[in-house]
Design a protein around this motif. Sequence first.
Motif, PDB file in Angstrom:
ATOM      1  N   TRP A 136      45.200  32.815  32.280  1.00  0.00           N
ATOM      2  CA  TRP A 136      43.750  33.035  32.361  1.00  0.00           C
ATOM      3  C   TRP A 136      43.093  32.103  33.384  1.00  0.00           C
ATOM      4  O   TRP A 136      42.054  32.448  33.952  1.00  0.00           O
TER       5      TRP A 136
ATOM      6  N   THR B 274      36.383  40.606  43.949  1.00  0.00           N
ATOM      7  CA  THR B 274      35.194  41.466  43.977  1.00  0.00           C
ATOM      8  C   THR B 274      34.815  41.856  45.401  1.00  0.00           C
ATOM      9  O   THR B 274      34.105  42.850  45.605  1.00  0.00           O
TER      10      THR B 274
ATOM     11  N   THR C  70      39.019  36.147  40.232  1.00  0.00           N
ATOM     12  CA  THR C  70      38.019  37.196  39.979  1.00  0.00           C
ATOM     13  C   THR C  70      36.954  37.306  41.068  1.00  0.00           C
ATOM     14  O   THR C  70      36.735  38.399  41.611  1.00  0.00           O
TER      15      THR C  70
ATOM     16  N   SER D 109      37.692  45.660  33.800  1.00  0.00           N
ATOM     17  CA  SER D 109      39.148  45.470  33.706  1.00  0.00           C
ATOM     18  C   SER D 109      39.508  43.991  33.667  1.00  0.00           C
ATOM     19  O   SER D 109      40.418  43.575  32.932  1.00  0.00           O
ATOM     20  N   SER D 110      38.800  43.179  34.459  1.00  0.00           N
ATOM     21  CA  SER D 110      39.055  41.739  34.497  1.00  0.00           C
ATOM     22  C   SER D 110      38.760  41.103  33.141  1.00  0.00           C
ATOM     23  O   SER D 110      39.539  40.272  32.653  1.00  0.00           O
ATOM     24  N   ARG D 111      37.655  41.514  32.534  1.00  0.00           N
ATOM     25  CA  ARG D 111      37.310  40.966  31.218  1.00  0.00           C
ATOM     26  C   ARG D 111      38.304  41.439  30.155  1.00  0.00           C
ATOM     27  O   ARG D 111      38.632  40.695  29.223  1.00  0.00           O
TER      28      ARG D 111
ATOM     29  N   LEU E 232      43.502  33.951  36.668  1.00  0.00           N
ATOM     30  CA  LEU E 232      42.631  35.130  36.680  1.00  0.00           C
ATOM     31  C   LEU E 232      41.178  34.752  36.949  1.00  0.00           C
ATOM     32  O   LEU E 232      40.479  35.430  37.715  1.00  0.00           O
ATOM     33  N   THR E 233      40.724  33.660  36.331  1.00  0.00           N
ATOM     34  CA  THR E 233      39.340  33.230  36.516  1.00  0.00           C
ATOM     35  C   THR E 233      39.063  32.841  37.961  1.00  0.00           C
ATOM     36  O   THR E 233      38.009  33.160  38.518  1.00  0.00           O
TER      37      THR E 233
END
Length: 446
Positions: A110, A121, A117, A133-135, A113-114
């Motif tokens: 995670w 975008t 993100t 999808s990211s959440r 991923l953070t």
Amino acid sequence: MESYFVLNLPLGYSKLRRVLTSSIQNRRHQPESRVWTVMLLLGTCLLYCARVTVPICAVALSTHFDWDKKQSGIVLSSFFWGYCLTQIIGGHISDQIGGEKVLLLSASAWGFLTVLTPLLTHVTSAHLVFMTSSRFLMGLLQGVYFPSLASLLSQKVRESERAFTYSTVGTGSQFGTLVIGGAGSLLLDWYGWESVFYFSGLLTLLWVYCTCKYLLSESELIIPVDYLMRGLSISKQTKVPWKQLFKKAPIWAVIIAQLSTASTFFTLLSWLPTFFKETFPESKGWVFNVVPWLVAIPTSLFSGFLSDHLINQGYKTITIRKFMQVIGSGASSIFALCLGQTSSFCKAIVFASASVGLQTFNHSGISVNVQDLAPSCAGLLFGVGNTGGALLGVICVYLAGYLIETTGSWISVFNLVAAVNSIGLCAFLMFGEAQRVDTDSAYMDL
């Protein structure tokens, strides 16, 4: 001490030797356990830093991507769809291979991923689909954390110390929301929403690195594939009778209470920043994003200390668990209802702080009651409750957005929070117990 030796040696020297050996080992490992407690507190803090990035940036994201309330509700609630899918399997694997390994694997994922993100975008035009999808993926990765934590603590902490230990580690949720609420609000104003994601993700990766380097050996970091597969499978020869376990009312009482409190906490966590931003547009973000969570830290520690103190004084464990839950679910709901009725910013801050702060008494109620009932499979059972909480959280978070959009009033949202809390509280008060219902005789209270 001499009379203890005289009275007990004839009854079983080997038993006495095990007791003394365990006592000596506990003294030796006490400093290490304190370091782990601090690191787990920091891990929980960073878990919430990453989780709350989107709620903190919700207004900015809505403006940047031109979303309405319903679309914002979809993005916010998508986290819980993923969150509910890994709770049970995460808890079971932790019961088999060790919660600390699962915690670090998920945190690494995670964290990356953070950080990625905001970068991603810029390479897509379907921002709503991408952020949803990211959440969802964030929910998948974070879903294993608390079941793993419950599994780890249930095997390592005495019943009389569980409430304070769990409350201490649990303050990380408020501390993390406090950190991201304060620092995140400033970063949001100064550098834009992307900086909030970078800040949270990089700190998480730093925590993983420090934990692996200073607290775990190389052999502990290696998880053989066959060992992991054994954790994924549920043996038919397990000592826990699952059918009988799920027929017991106390199990369902704590599950219902847990899913109720989890879903209402998620609802407040997701929508409080937007409530303050829209109801009091002239207010400073760092005030309403910081003060409630700042209040929650000492209340969480106090609830754990009070619970363990009362149990050590001789009060029944279940009596104290229920007392804590009345405060955590009942009293906090009263202040949530008051929050929807006030037009004063100062009163709103007081009511929000009281509601969020008193919710931390749940750490000394149902959160440790799972460990009371079934320490041998606490991770899996905690996962079951949190799965229900995440599913209900999806409904409540989306329903809150729908109610705001259609009624134009926040009162219905806080009524929803109070109603769901009341259902869980009533179930726990009627059927909750604190006696063990599993049959894992191999468990030993360290």
